[in-house]
Design an enzyme around this catalytic site. Structure first.
Site, PDB file in Angstrom:
ATOM      1  N   GLU A 151       7.246  18.729 -36.913  1.00  0.00           N
ATOM      2  CA  GLU A 151       7.641  19.175 -36.045  1.00  0.00           C
ATOM      3  C   GLU A 151       7.424  19.623 -34.935  1.00  0.00           C
ATOM      4  O   GLU A 151       6.983  20.821 -34.317  1.00  0.00           O
ATOM      5  CB  GLU A 151       8.907  20.501 -36.322  1.00  0.00           C
ATOM      6  CG  GLU A 151       9.590  20.419 -37.819  1.00  0.00           C
ATOM      7  CD  GLU A 151      10.013  21.423 -38.615  1.00  0.00           C
ATOM      8  OE1 GLU A 151      11.121  21.322 -39.294  1.00  0.00           O
ATOM      9  OE2 GLU A 151       9.876  22.985 -38.349  1.00  0.00           O
ATOM     10  N   ASP A 194       7.404  25.819 -45.298  1.00  0.00           N
ATOM     11  CA  ASP A 194       7.988  26.465 -44.978  1.00  0.00           C
ATOM     12  C   ASP A 194       8.117  27.942 -45.629  1.00  0.00           C
ATOM     13  O   ASP A 194       7.925  28.366 -46.940  1.00  0.00           O
ATOM     14  CB  ASP A 194       9.747  26.585 -44.797  1.00  0.00           C
ATOM     15  CG  ASP A 194      10.041  25.748 -43.561  1.00  0.00           C
ATOM     16  OD1 ASP A 194       9.514  25.629 -42.372  1.00  0.00           O
ATOM     17  OD2 ASP A 194      11.355  25.251 -43.771  1.00  0.00           O
ATOM     18  N   HIS A 218       6.650  29.293 -40.756  1.00  0.00           N
ATOM     19  CA  HIS A 218       5.651  28.142 -41.585  1.00  0.00           C
ATOM     20  C   HIS A 218       3.909  29.136 -41.669  1.00  0.00           C
ATOM     21  O   HIS A 218       3.565  29.861 -40.959  1.00  0.00           O
ATOM     22  CB  HIS A 218       5.703  27.149 -40.550  1.00  0.00           C
ATOM     23  CG  HIS A 218       6.609  25.554 -40.487  1.00  0.00           C
ATOM     24  ND1 HIS A 218       6.158  25.128 -38.869  1.00  0.00           N
ATOM     25  CD2 HIS A 218       7.724  25.876 -40.844  1.00  0.00           C
ATOM     26  CE1 HIS A 218       8.196  24.693 -39.040  1.00  0.00           C
ATOM     27  NE2 HIS A 218       8.581  25.312 -40.286  1.00  0.00           N
TER      28      HIS A 218
END
Length: 595
Positions: A343, A367, A533
């Site tokens: 991401e 995550d 994260h």
């Protein structure tokens, strides 16, 4: 297989043997001793530290001892020619501090003052550290606990530990300087970490930012701007080790792709992997095909792939590419892992890069998804957490850049581990691949399909979770949590895991607790984490991360490292007796090193 990853040579560490400049009875008797100490430091570093390609960290020693400013200048000129990126000054005696000190503002620097009584090396150490503080050039001070005889050229264990800790962090700083962060795409789903801040990279890391639109990946696929011979090799490898482990398609029947479409997706994601790597480092094979510009790459030491959503809404996701690039092996064999952030979370990518440069191991991107209290686990599963997990667990899970090294299928001293690539054997590679299932991607999340890696990390690995955050008005801060991967009852794992996404890789993490508010319990660690994260590195490397952060003038806002194990520049002592407060004040006072 050792490969050269970046343009230029690895930076070297310069050793500066300083000496009392008084000729005619003082200096002459100290020359041999001082040079012997310098050689001992160089040998210590080169014997214990390796660059990312497995080569020893190389040291450059000044041509002779440094007693006056002309010799300092000659040493500085040599270091510039030799590609030095940091320095360690070594002495056994009094020297003229302001004349013999390292004045390069961009070199991380340390000074080891020999603790002996015949000559006042400790006096010089104190004097030159004061000069460094006065001139705004922070340096690490190293002073052995016990007095040594003047004839003793060995490095005591406490001094050696600090020399190596400084050298690891300083080498990481030097390796980053001049490299790039490559964004493939832009901001993903409004995630703040993927709003890449070029001022941070330039001023704190000495790096530039490169950006290519995701469309460049598609262009290269359609126009075959990749090594087709390597693609064929990669597909054979993928058919042997990955496709046989393709998992059940859990999508609703109307969203399931046909066998032909899935086979096409496999080819697509392998091409993506080749292309993202080529975008980072270049590929001379492309020059042979007539693509000179594309062959150059972006000199990227770390990258991020936006993926979600504009890409994944109609094209196969980047999970395979991110997972394989972050792994210590692929179809070309065992090799240095790349650092690629899911991401395009550049803040987490930087934390991954820190861990990679300090350990030479692959990094897990996850995550920091869920805190499971013992009570919640028992309510949901009817079973109690036990052992190291008894006080609760944190579920680390994410599609994307979770390295296959994170399976824990490598071993060190009989225990699960993640190792530098030169320590990994073929049996461990096959074990990592065998432990990984490639599920067809959840097409509610990833409308374009693709494949997500799935595995369960083995328990018992010492790991460190870290995260860099950017705070308006404050700047960057670093969070650190040392702990362990843990294994839980298989039935408990299954029940908890399917509540999130059973096609993604899971690592159950337990931090080491202490009396600090953020570490009083597992919940508090989760509750104090600054973003969604975390970067997870093998080993307890909190001390090294703290040293590295201090060189970069990034304060550490959360850690569970013992205070007597913290090693920062000596000037930090002038900013107060509380270590956390002095760190913030010193970092604010000095500011980023490249500003």
């Amino acid at each position: 297989m050792k490969t050269k990853r970046f343009q230029g040579e690895w930076p070297k560490i310069g050793i500066r043997p300083t000496i009392d400049g008084r000729q005619g009875g003082v200096r002459e008797g100290l020359e041999e001793k001082t040079m012997n100490l310098a050689r001992a430091v160089a040998e210590l570093i080169s014997s214990n530290l390796k660059n990312g390609d497995g080569s020893p960290v190389e040291c450059v020693i000044a041509d002779g001892t440094i007693g006056r400013v002309a010799e300092s200048a000659a040493c500085a000129a040599k270091f510039e020619r030799e590609g030095v990126g940091s320095t360690i000054t070594v002495t056994s005696c009094w020297c003229y501090g302001a004349e013999t000190m390292d004045m390069n503002p961009h070199y991380p620097k340390a000074v080891w003052g020999f603790n002996g009584t015949e000559r006042p090396g400790a006096v010089y150490l104190a004097a030159v550290l004061a000069a460094h503080a006065q001139k705004g050039l922070p340096a690490f001070g190293i002073y052995g606990h016990d007095v040594q005889d003047i004839t003793d050229n060995t490095i005591p264990a406490d001094a050696a530990e600090k020399l190596l800790r400084f050298a690891r962090a300083a080498q990481a700083v030097a390796v980053m300087r001049g490299k790039s962060y490559l964004s493939v795409g832009s901001v993903s789903m409004g995630i703040a970490g993927s709003i890449v801040n070029p001022e941070f990279f330039q001023e704190y890391l000495g790096m530039r930012n490169e950006v290519v639109d995701s469309m460049e990946v598609l262009r290269r696929i359609e126009q075959k701007i990749y090594d087709e011979e390597e693609f064929n090799k990669a597909m054979e490898w993928t058919k042997k080790y990955c496709k046989p482990n393709e998992g059940t398609d859990y999508n609703r029947s109307e969203k399931q792709k046909s066998r032909e479409e899935k086979d096409s997706d496999w080819e697509f994601v392998v091409k993506m992997t080749l292309i993202i790597r080529d975008l980072m480092q270049g590929n001379p094979k492309l020059l042979e095909k007539g693509f000179k510009e594309e062959s150059l790459g972006h000199n990227a030491i770390v990258s991020g792939f936006q993926g979600q959503r504009q890409w994944t809404d109609f094209l196969p996701n980047g999970d395979f590419s991110e997972a394989l690039l972050n792994t210590s092996f692929d179809w070309n064999g065992i090799r240095q892992a790349y650092v690629v952030a899911t991401e395009n979370d550049a803040c987490n990518g930087v934390a991954m890069l820190f861990g990679h440069l300090l350990t030479n191991t692959a990094q897990i991107f996850s995550d920091v998804r869920t805190y499971w209290s013992p009570e919640a686990v028992e309510r949901v599963t009817g079973k109690k957490l036990t052992g190291r997990a008894a006080n609760g667990i944190i579920h680390l899970i994410n599609s994307g850049a979770t390295t296959l090294d994170g399976t824990g299928q490598q071993t060190k001293d009989g225990e699960p581990a993640m190792k530098p690539f030169w320590e990994i054997n073929e049996q461990e590679v096959e074990a990592c691949l065998k432990a990984t299932t490639w599920f067809p991607a959840d097409r509610d999340y990833f409308r374009g399909g693709g494949f997500s890696s799935n595995f369960l990390s083995k328990g018992g690995m010492p790991v460190t979770m870290s995260r860099l955050n950017l705070v308006k008005g404050l700047g960057p801060v670093l969070q650190i949590a040392e702990g362990w991967t843990v294994e839980i009852d298989p039935e408990v794992h299954h029940t908890l895991n399917v509540r999130t996404d059973k096609t993604w890789p899971t690592t159950w993490f337990v931090p080491r607790l202490n009396d600090k508010p953020a570490f009083k319990d597992v919940y508090s660690v989760m509750n104090n984490w600054g973003a969604n994260h975390g970067a997870i590195s093998y080993g307890h490397i909190g001390q090294d991360l703290i040293t590295l952060a201090s060189i970069l003038r990034i304060p550490v806002c959360m850690h569970n490292v013992e205070e007597d194990e913290i090693f920062r520049p000596s000037a930090w002592n002038a900013f107060g007796m509380d270590k956390e407060g002095s760190d913030y004040r010193a970092c604010q006072n000095y500011g980023p090193i490249y500003k």
